[in-house]
Design an enzyme around this catalytic site. Sequence first.
Site, PDB file in Angstrom:
ATOM      1  N   CYS A 132      -6.055  -2.356   2.544  1.00  0.00           N
ATOM      2  CA  CYS A 132      -6.215  -2.103   4.112  1.00  0.00           C
ATOM      3  C   CYS A 132      -7.549  -2.238   4.751  1.00  0.00           C
ATOM      4  CB  CYS A 132      -5.695  -0.816   4.375  1.00  0.00           C
ATOM      5  SG  CYS A 132      -5.153  -0.553   5.912  1.00  0.00           S
ATOM      6  N   GLU A 136       0.724  -1.297  -0.015  1.00  0.00           N
ATOM      7  CA  GLU A 136      -0.052  -0.014   0.074  1.00  0.00           C
ATOM      8  C   GLU A 136       0.837   1.253   0.056  1.00  0.00           C
ATOM      9  OE1 GLU A 136      -3.363   2.222   2.711  1.00  0.00           O
ATOM     10  OE2 GLU A 136      -2.629   0.190   3.379  1.00  0.00           O
ATOM     11  N   LYS A 195      -9.016   3.823  -2.958  1.00  0.00           N
ATOM     12  CA  LYS A 195      -9.418   3.381  -1.611  1.00  0.00           C
ATOM     13  C   LYS A 195     -10.704   4.056  -1.518  1.00  0.00           C
ATOM     14  CE  LYS A 195      -8.117   2.381   3.008  1.00  0.00           C
ATOM     15  NZ  LYS A 195      -7.111   2.555   4.028  1.00  0.00           N
TER      16      LYS A 195
END
Length: 308
Positions: free
Chosen positions: A168, A41, A134
């Site tokens: 995540c 990430e 995201k």
Amino acid sequence: MKIAIVQYAPEYLNLAGSVEKAGELIQKAKDLGANLVVFGEGWLSGYPVWLDYCPEVALWDHPGTKKVFARLRKNSPLIPGKEIEKLGQWARKYEITLVMGANERIDTGPGNGTLFNSLIIIGPDGTLLNHHRKLMPTYTEKMVHGLGDANGLKPVNVENVQIGGLICWEHWMPHARQALHNQGEHIHIAAWPNVHEMHQVASRHYAFEGRCFVVAAGQILQAKDLPEELELPANLANNPNQFVLKGGSCVIGPDGKYITEPIFECEKIIIADIDPEKVYEERMTLDVSGHYQRNDIFSFEVNNKRRT
């Protein structure tokens, strides 16, 4: 397929340096036989972990925080852009599928002060196959990242293998998981800054629920690499070699069991051989997009338009 997780630190807040380092690491992964190469990430150009370690960053008018954000933006790539094109050239040269996490900037027009936490997939012909932002920045990330959308919430097909990914804490968003399960992933990329215990739990659960392989990619970073504009707490300032991002990268099978165990506090290229067809052996007992789903009871819809 042979998977390589690149658990190496980037050149922190140095986009040009990180891109060149990525090229060297991709070549090493290819030399090990990999045809799917995965970075963690925000690897370009470093996950903003200082948000969690430097207490003054949350102050409204802290000059150091402002300078670090501006430096982070300057060293974040455009997607698409010249840095992504360079990655595409390497993917084509080495005939690999490349997955890369990035802090993404917008250069002109509305939103040019906003960064996105993004994950891209580049095919072996060098084409940018997918660009996912995201959906929801996690906790302190809201200080630097904007809200993403479902435009990239999809797997891509590479030689009849469906490869998708989430970033995540998206792994704790049931609808995000279901959206990808419904599209038949064989291999799922779980991009994390640090694959600690609960992130291991989420990654293994995703593999078991989705009946797919999960590639959990973490990052490595030491205290000495944190931005010099910010004052480090004493425990880090006095221990510059202390790890603030510890890696934990691993590969998990569609039964939820480890194929490669997590590796912590070590720069390493982690290699795993998998057979994507193995997912169907596990879907006999559980297929949450098929015979273990009740469409007569539940309805599911995704807005996949790009948020502007």
